[in-house]
Design a protein around this motif. Structure first.
Motif, PDB file in Angstrom:
ATOM      1  N   ALA A 182       0.834  -1.208   0.000  1.00 26.20           N
ATOM      2  CA  ALA A 182       0.000   0.000   0.000  1.00 26.20           C
ATOM      3  C   ALA A 182       0.866   1.253   0.000  1.00 26.20           C
ATOM      4  O   ALA A 182       0.569   2.225  -0.708  1.00 26.20           O
ATOM      5  CB  ALA A 182      -0.923  -0.010   1.219  1.00 26.20           C
ATOM      6  N   LEU A 183       1.946   1.242   0.782  1.00 23.57           N
ATOM      7  CA  LEU A 183       2.861   2.384   0.809  1.00 23.57           C
ATOM      8  C   LEU A 183       3.509   2.581  -0.550  1.00 23.57           C
ATOM      9  O   LEU A 183       3.634   3.714  -1.039  1.00 23.57           O
ATOM     10  CB  LEU A 183       3.927   2.165   1.881  1.00 23.57           C
ATOM     11  N   TRP A 184       3.918   1.485  -1.189  1.00 18.32           N
ATOM     12  CA  TRP A 184       4.589   1.568  -2.486  1.00 18.32           C
ATOM     13  C   TRP A 184       3.631   2.128  -3.542  1.00 18.32           C
ATOM     14  O   TRP A 184       3.999   3.025  -4.313  1.00 18.32           O
ATOM     15  CB  TRP A 184       5.081   0.182  -2.898  1.00 18.32           C
ATOM     16  N   VAL A 185       2.391   1.616  -3.555  1.00 16.40           N
ATOM     17  CA  VAL A 185       1.408   2.086  -4.529  1.00 16.40           C
ATOM     18  C   VAL A 185       1.090   3.562  -4.293  1.00 16.40           C
ATOM     19  O   VAL A 185       1.018   4.358  -5.236  1.00 16.40           O
ATOM     20  CB  VAL A 185       0.118   1.241  -4.458  1.00 16.40           C
ATOM     21  N   THR A 186       0.916   3.937  -3.019  1.00 19.21           N
ATOM     22  CA  THR A 186       0.627   5.339  -2.693  1.00 19.21           C
ATOM     23  C   THR A 186       1.773   6.247  -3.140  1.00 19.21           C
ATOM     24  O   THR A 186       1.552   7.316  -3.715  1.00 19.21           O
ATOM     25  CB  THR A 186       0.405   5.501  -1.176  1.00 19.21           C
ATOM     26  N   GLY A 187       3.008   5.809  -2.887  1.00 20.66           N
ATOM     27  CA  GLY A 187       4.166   6.603  -3.284  1.00 20.66           C
ATOM     28  C   GLY A 187       4.279   6.733  -4.788  1.00 20.66           C
ATOM     29  O   GLY A 187       4.606   7.809  -5.309  1.00 20.66           O
ATOM     30  N   LEU A 188       4.002   5.656  -5.509  1.00 20.79           N
ATOM     31  CA  LEU A 188       4.088   5.700  -6.967  1.00 20.79           C
ATOM     32  C   LEU A 188       3.008   6.607  -7.548  1.00 20.79           C
ATOM     33  O   LEU A 188       3.281   7.418  -8.446  1.00 20.79           O
ATOM     34  CB  LEU A 188       3.962   4.284  -7.545  1.00 20.79           C
ATOM     35  N   VAL A 189       1.784   6.475  -7.041  1.00 22.29           N
ATOM     36  CA  VAL A 189       0.698   7.326  -7.530  1.00 22.29           C
ATOM     37  C   VAL A 189       1.007   8.793  -7.251  1.00 22.29           C
ATOM     38  O   VAL A 189       0.796   9.672  -8.100  1.00 22.29           O
ATOM     39  CB  VAL A 189      -0.642   6.921  -6.883  1.00 22.29           C
TER      40      VAL A 189
END
Length: 351
Positions: free
Chosen positions: A249-256
């Motif tokens: 979730a952190l990775w997806v949030t950071g990428l978005v």
């Protein structure tokens, strides 16, 4: 602070190229100890985030802007060795694909923007943590100061490099004064961005922040009037799955977030020249600037060739840049991680 071709002569560029290559070799080896399983995916994301935020020039003085360098942010989030690699990946992508930063000056840029900022900021960060209370807030404070110091340190490093190999005859005193003065102001912006980002990650996953490791204290219980260490809480069978989900979730949030910053917010960034460009123009450093070797790239100057709409062109270029950087960075760190796993495997250890 991307140095273009022509600012620094060939011999000095070659020497800084050797320094940069040595720093990368040391960093590749040192990163093996930093890139644990949960940290490796974050490193590629950090590189992509730095690329995105570097597109957001912010005004710092009349006719001058600044942007994130990223060395402090990377070092604190994923470690100093991995931080050097993160910023270097960004500089390579910018130089090759976007004609930002000269190719013959790549060694200068890696030495200045990746090595100097990371080493200086992490040294300041660690020194501050030795005297500040062992709390998460201390990590944020130390991040702010470390990032603030790293930017003028990079400007001093550039001035020293220019003093050795500058291609124009200008007053070094005036160059130093102008460079340090404007980059102190840029450092404030760098400090704010770094502290806010580190604080945000610590709020959700403090265990993923390299600079916050070792700050967690054991819970104390009062038993018969005395404080004793509480026994470790039992670990649920679902904890590993929850941790992986949280990292994802952190990775997806950071990428978005990176995609939005580069693809949309960047359109509203300041169009004024950054600190180095402004000083170079005012002091005459740019008189021998050479045309970039990839000036004809389809993504040169952060725009997509043949796309006439400026907003769409810049946004697409930003999105492509984030995508390429996260893929390239993740590939590098995956190789480093596999190398680490190979070295500590039972076959190699003789177990």
């Amino acid at each position: 602070m991307h140095v273009p071709d022509g600012f620094i002569d060939a011999p000095t560029s070659a020497v800084t190229g050797v320094v940069a290559a040595g720093a990368l070799a040391v960093s590749l080896r040192g990163a093996r100890s930093e890139l644990e399983e949960k940290a490796a995916p974050l490193a590629g994301l950090v590189a992509a985030f730095i690329f995105a935020v570097q597109m957001l020039n912010f005004p710092v003085a009349a006719g001058t802007s600044g942007h994130l360098l990223g060395g402090a942010l990377a070092a604190i989030l994923v470690g100093p060795y991995t931080g050097v690699l993160c910023v270097s990946v960004v500089l390579l992508m910018q130089g090759v694909l976007f004609a930002d930063g000269g190719l013959t000056a790549l060694g200068v840029n890696i030495t200045d923007m990746a090595l100097v900022t990371t080493v200086v900021s992490y040294a300041v960060f660690r020194a501050l943590l030795t005297v500040l209370p062992r709390k998460r807030r201390s990590v944020t404070i130390a991040s702010f100061v470390a990032a603030l110091v790293s930017v003028p340190a990079a400007s001093v490093a550039f001035t020293l490099i220019y003093a050795v190999g500058g291609t124009t005859d200008v007053s070094l005193g005036k160059v130093a004064t102008a460079m340090i003065g404007v980059h102190v102001l840029i450092g404030i912006g760098e400090a704010v961005i770094t502290a806010l980002t580190v604080s945000a990650v610590i709020a959700v996953r403090p265990d993923l922040v390299h600079g916050a490791r070792g700050l967690r204290q054991r819970l104390k219980l009062r038993v018969n009037g005395a404080l004793v260490d509480a026994p470790p809480a039992p670990t649920a069978l679902t904890a590993p799955v929850t941790a992986r989900t949280s990292r994802r979730a952190l990775w997806v949030t950071g990428l978005v977030t990176s995609l939005v910053l580069a693809g949309f917010v960047s359109f509203y960034a300041s169009a004024n020249p950054d600190g180095l460009e402004k000083v170079a123009h005012d002091q005459g450093i740019d008189r021998k600037t050479e045309k970039h070797a990839t000036a004809g790239s389809p993504l040169a100057e952060y725009g997509v060739k043949d796309v006439s709409d400026a907003r769409l062109s810049g946004g697409l270029a930003g999105v492509i840049g984030v995508g390429v950087t996260v893929v390239a960075g993740s590939a590098v760190f995956r190789v480093v991680r596999r190398r680490r796993d190979t070295e500590v495997s039972p076959v190699n250890t003789g177990l």
